[in-house]
Design an enzyme around this catalytic site. Sequence first.
Site, PDB file in Angstrom:
ATOM      1  N   GLY A 124      66.550  86.831  89.010  1.00 49.93           N
ATOM      2  CA  GLY A 124      65.175  86.359  88.836  1.00 49.93           C
ATOM      3  C   GLY A 124      64.589  85.672  90.049  1.00 49.93           C
ATOM      4  CD  GLU A 164      74.040  84.035  84.176  1.00 57.04           C
ATOM      5  OE1 GLU A 164      73.948  83.402  85.250  1.00 57.04           O
ATOM      6  OE2 GLU A 164      73.046  84.422  83.532  1.00 57.04           O
ATOM      7  CG  HIS A 222      70.823  84.519  86.911  1.00 61.00           C
ATOM      8  ND1 HIS A 222      71.379  83.531  86.165  1.00 61.00           N
ATOM      9  CD2 HIS A 222      69.533  84.126  87.103  1.00 61.00           C
ATOM     10  CE1 HIS A 222      70.495  82.586  85.891  1.00 61.00           C
ATOM     11  NE2 HIS A 222      69.357  82.932  86.466  1.00 61.00           N
TER      12      HIS A 222
END
Length: 529
Positions: A281, A261, A279
């Site tokens: 979340g 990432e 990402h």
Amino acid sequence: MAKPIVLIAEELSPATVEALGPDFDVKNVDGTDRTALLAALEDADAILIRSATQVDEEAIAAAKQLKVIARAGVGLDNVDIKAATAAGVMVVNAPTSNIISAAELTVGHILSLARHIPAAHGALAQGQWKRSKYTGVELFEKTVGIIGLGRIGALITARLQAFGMNIVAYDPYVTASRAQQLGVTLLPLDELLATADFISIHMPKTPETTGMISDAQLALMKPTAFVVNVARGGLIDEDALYRALTTNEIAGAGLDVFVHEPPTGSPLLDLPNVVVTPHLGASTDEAQEKAGVSVAKSVRLALGGELVPDAVNVAGGIIDPTVRPGIPLMEKLGQIFSGLAGSPVTSIDVEVRGEITAFDVSVLKLAALKGVFTNVVSESVSYVNAPLLAEQRGIAVRLVTDAVSDEYRNLLTVRGALADGTQISVSGTLTGPKQTEKIVEINGYDVEVPVADHLIVMVYTDRPGIVAVYGKEFGDAGINIAGMQISRREAGGQALSVLTVDSPVPDGLLETVRTAISADLLREIDITE
């Protein structure tokens, strides 16, 4: 006294600072500026970070006063937990702060895949009206397979059931009764993969789960099925996923996490049947605030020497509500044990008996050790360093559990051997709807005395008039006896007397009483909250 210093190394919400309260000296530093960070850590008692600050062995060594590292989030890749534990530093995070956000993002990915929302938006934004190209599918009466039925999996289950979906799940650690409670059918992994129209993965990343969805597993899926991963990068083999997507082995994928990432250069980013997010979340205002507030509260507890349920380097894990009331009692029993000890301790058994043993009670061993050392060592004692203090002193420690408790629903005991060959013990229990803390045994004598701030324990030869003797001595000195109980095994033999008093007793008075009654044992024990 100077306030403990709490170092904030990354941007946190105002609510985080508010949750810390006025009892700390809050300082700020740029955690990515290594020189500034190391300098600021020298007098810090706690540090609050997110993901950008590296708290490694060097940083921990520079922080001579550090007691707690708090990560306002879930992942702890930027914290050297082993070095922290060795230094007696508690590491805490906010494991539940983002679970709703992660669950909702998962549902968002499923909807985006089912209705081609990102692609349709992109086309329309470029002036293309392609309704037929973006015909999707309903969620109603489709089957979703959830791999990992933990807290996030359970939240997703509830949300997708509202769409009228059928839920199947694979989780080797979930019981059939728990699945039934959630309205979920448990299946073997291969059967789930072959059955589900949508598959969502919510497993921890371990050597066993890394690449758990690869070529063989993708080959089992329907060609119309979609797979979603918002948990951890690497649970799905990205090369295998690319092959399955480009050969129409499956219909599409939703990804919030990647092996690397950002996933610069990943061929998955170029596929039309993939929905990707960077990402996200935990990237909601609510999750960020919950994480900050959660770890701020943990910092308050840690600097107060209290139990922090979210401490990742404290054995015991999540504490069941049934166990929690026993923690302060066990800590007080540990203090009483130390107060009774007349020579160095060589071994300690922490005994837990009764219904409570159906749960994980390992935290009670930590509570007992914290109590044992609270008034014994000069350094601050926590649930992290208490086992280290025992190890350093060569004290063997055991946790003993037994589901059978003859006289009490639950019985907690701290028992140990001393260097002079004697053994001591103290037992307690919680009684009544208010869970009143009581001492029910000391050194084999049966008693029933409420735990109090100031206790006097005496052992002497039982004979007429002795109570009047020590009662007069305490009365003349202005020490009020709030409660008293005497226990003996036989008339004229040894008797044990436990007094609860309203104030500390001067050492000189204790010596006077000891002489007056020819006490074999006389200890004053002050319970430190």
